[in-house]
Design a protein around this motif. Structure first.
Motif, PDB file in Angstrom:
ATOM      1  N   ARG A  25      -5.583   1.094   2.439  1.00 16.59           N
ATOM      2  CA  ARG A  25      -5.773   1.583   3.804  1.00 16.59           C
ATOM      3  C   ARG A  25      -6.261   0.462   4.728  1.00 16.59           C
ATOM      4  NH1 ARG A  25      -3.760   6.761   5.105  1.00 16.59           N
ATOM      5  NH2 ARG A  25      -5.517   7.160   6.435  1.00 16.59           N
ATOM      6  N   HIS A  26      -7.099  -0.405   4.208  1.00 15.72           N
ATOM      7  CA  HIS A  26      -7.521  -1.559   5.001  1.00 15.72           C
ATOM      8  C   HIS A  26      -6.310  -2.410   5.369  1.00 15.72           C
ATOM      9  CE1 HIS A  26      -8.813  -5.776   5.474  1.00 15.72           C
ATOM     10  NE2 HIS A  26      -9.704  -5.213   6.276  1.00 15.72           N
ATOM     11  N   ASP A  27      -5.472  -2.713   4.406  1.00  8.58           N
ATOM     12  CA  ASP A  27      -4.265  -3.504   4.679  1.00  8.58           C
ATOM     13  C   ASP A  27      -3.378  -2.812   5.720  1.00  8.58           C
ATOM     14  OD1 ASP A  27      -4.987  -5.445   2.872  1.00  8.58           O
ATOM     15  OD2 ASP A  27      -3.359  -5.040   1.465  1.00  8.58           O
ATOM     16  N   VAL A  68      -4.659  -3.615 -10.826  1.00  9.16           N
ATOM     17  CA  VAL A  68      -4.363  -4.495  -9.689  1.00  9.16           C
ATOM     18  C   VAL A  68      -3.523  -3.814  -8.606  1.00  9.16           C
ATOM     19  CG1 VAL A  68      -4.612  -6.593 -11.064  1.00  9.16           C
ATOM     20  CG2 VAL A  68      -2.360  -5.503 -10.839  1.00  9.16           C
ATOM     21  N   GLY A  69      -3.297  -2.524  -8.758  1.00  9.18           N
ATOM     22  CA  GLY A  69      -2.524  -1.821  -7.742  1.00  9.18           C
ATOM     23  C   GLY A  69      -2.166  -0.430  -8.189  1.00  9.18           C
ATOM     24  N   PHE A  70      -1.357   0.229  -7.368  1.00  9.04           N
ATOM     25  CA  PHE A  70      -0.923   1.582  -7.702  1.00  9.04           C
ATOM     26  C   PHE A  70       0.404   1.895  -7.037  1.00  9.04           C
ATOM     27  CE2 PHE A  70      -3.596   2.110  -3.896  1.00  9.04           C
ATOM     28  CZ  PHE A  70      -2.752   2.840  -3.062  1.00  9.04           C
ATOM     29  N   PHE A  87       0.881  -0.453  -3.675  1.00  7.90           N
ATOM     30  CA  PHE A  87      -0.147  -1.443  -3.359  1.00  7.90           C
ATOM     31  C   PHE A  87      -0.334  -2.396  -4.522  1.00  7.90           C
ATOM     32  CE2 PHE A  87      -4.603  -2.783  -3.671  1.00  7.90           C
ATOM     33  CZ  PHE A  87      -4.732  -3.480  -2.481  1.00  7.90           C
ATOM     34  N   VAL A  88      -0.402  -3.692  -4.199  1.00  8.71           N
ATOM     35  CA  VAL A  88      -0.743  -4.750  -5.157  1.00  8.71           C
ATOM     36  C   VAL A  88      -1.810  -5.613  -4.490  1.00  8.71           C
ATOM     37  CG1 VAL A  88       0.111  -6.786  -6.399  1.00  8.71           C
ATOM     38  CG2 VAL A  88       1.571  -4.765  -6.188  1.00  8.71           C
ATOM     39  N   VAL A  89      -2.865  -5.940  -5.218  1.00  7.64           N
ATOM     40  CA  VAL A  89      -3.938  -6.761  -4.650  1.00  7.64           C
ATOM     41  C   VAL A  89      -3.381  -8.101  -4.171  1.00  7.64           C
ATOM     42  CG1 VAL A  89      -5.796  -5.664  -5.989  1.00  7.64           C
ATOM     43  CG2 VAL A  89      -4.648  -7.701  -6.895  1.00  7.64           C
ATOM     44  N   ARG A  90      -4.023  -8.627  -3.155  1.00  2.00           N
ATOM     45  CA  ARG A  90      -3.537  -9.853  -2.510  1.00  2.00           C
ATOM     46  C   ARG A  90      -3.395 -11.036  -3.473  1.00  2.00           C
ATOM     47  NH1 ARG A  90      -3.268 -10.026   3.021  1.00  2.00           N
ATOM     48  NH2 ARG A  90      -3.989  -8.139   4.044  1.00  2.00           N
ATOM     49  N   ARG A  93       0.121 -10.991  -4.843  1.00  4.33           N
ATOM     50  CA  ARG A  93       1.272 -10.866  -3.955  1.00  4.33           C
ATOM     51  C   ARG A  93       2.042 -12.177  -3.895  1.00  4.33           C
ATOM     52  NH1 ARG A  93      -1.526  -7.466   0.930  1.00  4.33           N
ATOM     53  NH2 ARG A  93      -2.260  -5.791  -0.416  1.00  4.33           N
ATOM     54  N   ARG A  94       3.328 -12.039  -3.666  1.00  2.00           N
ATOM     55  CA  ARG A  94       4.241 -13.186  -3.572  1.00  2.00           C
ATOM     56  C   ARG A  94       4.335 -13.945  -4.894  1.00  2.00           C
ATOM     57  NH1 ARG A  94       5.644 -13.310   1.666  1.00  2.00           N
ATOM     58  NH2 ARG A  94       6.562 -15.369   1.662  1.00  2.00           N
ATOM     59  N   ARG A  95       4.070 -13.241  -5.975  1.00  2.00           N
ATOM     60  CA  ARG A  95       4.175 -13.823  -7.322  1.00  2.00           C
ATOM     61  C   ARG A  95       5.145 -13.030  -8.189  1.00  2.00           C
ATOM     62  NH1 ARG A  95      -0.453 -17.300  -8.379  1.00  2.00           N
ATOM     63  NH2 ARG A  95      -1.810 -17.231  -6.569  1.00  2.00           N
TER      64      ARG A  95
END
Length: 169
Positions: A25-27, A68-70, A87-90, A93-95
């Protein structure tokens, strides 16, 4: 090399999903204008439905043993299954983690899917279009723009939807 897995979220994992949902939600506040409440929490009012309604599902993304996400899924009235939250934690991301998980989910459950995102979220738009092309091939999916549900308490931007069917081809 890390092991990336996707597992159904049992009742014991509900607090983990709730905590990750705060980050989600923050993102998304950048695109939807969400603000935290008096206790500093964003909250995610529809989240309990993914634990209480049998046709909805919450899945935890794990990197090795760390959550690390859902992914949240639900049936749509017109038939497809919607990926309602992803959602994936920052740090991951990009990995390729999100892509790996999304393709694993779509390929493990053949059928019609609907995926919504906001065009203003350029990263999500690029991500979901790439996942759709990888899942069913270029040109084998379609997009449409829909108004946000009128039941939402804030004035949300339009949703861009991708529709695809992983049971074909």
């Amino acid at each position: 090399m890390h092991s990336i897995t996707l597992q159904p979220a049992s009742a014991e994992l509900r607090p983990v999903i709730e905590q990750l949902a705060e980050l989600y939600r923050h993102d998304m506040s950048e695109f939807f204008g969400y603000l935290p409440d008096a206790e500093g929490r964003f909250g995610f009012t529809p989240l309990p439905l993914f634990f209480d309604e049998p046709e909805r599902e919450a899945l935890v993304i794990r990197c090795d043993t760390a959550p690390v996400g859902f992914v949240l899924t639900r049936p749509m009235a017109e038939g497809p299954t919607s990926i309602s939250g992803f959602f994936v934690v920052r740090a991951l991301r990009r990995r390729g983690v999100g892509r790996q998980v999304a393709l694993q989910l779509l390929r493990s459950r053949p059928g019609a899917w609907g995926i919504a995102f906001q065009e203003a979220n350029a990263g999500a738009a690029r991500f979901w279009r790439g996942v759709a092309a990888a899942a069913v091939g270029p040109g084998n999916w379609r997009e449409e723009t829909r108004l946000a549900p009128s039941t939402t308490p804030v004035n949300l931007p339009e949703d861009q939807w991708i529709f695809l069917d992983t049971s074909r081809g």
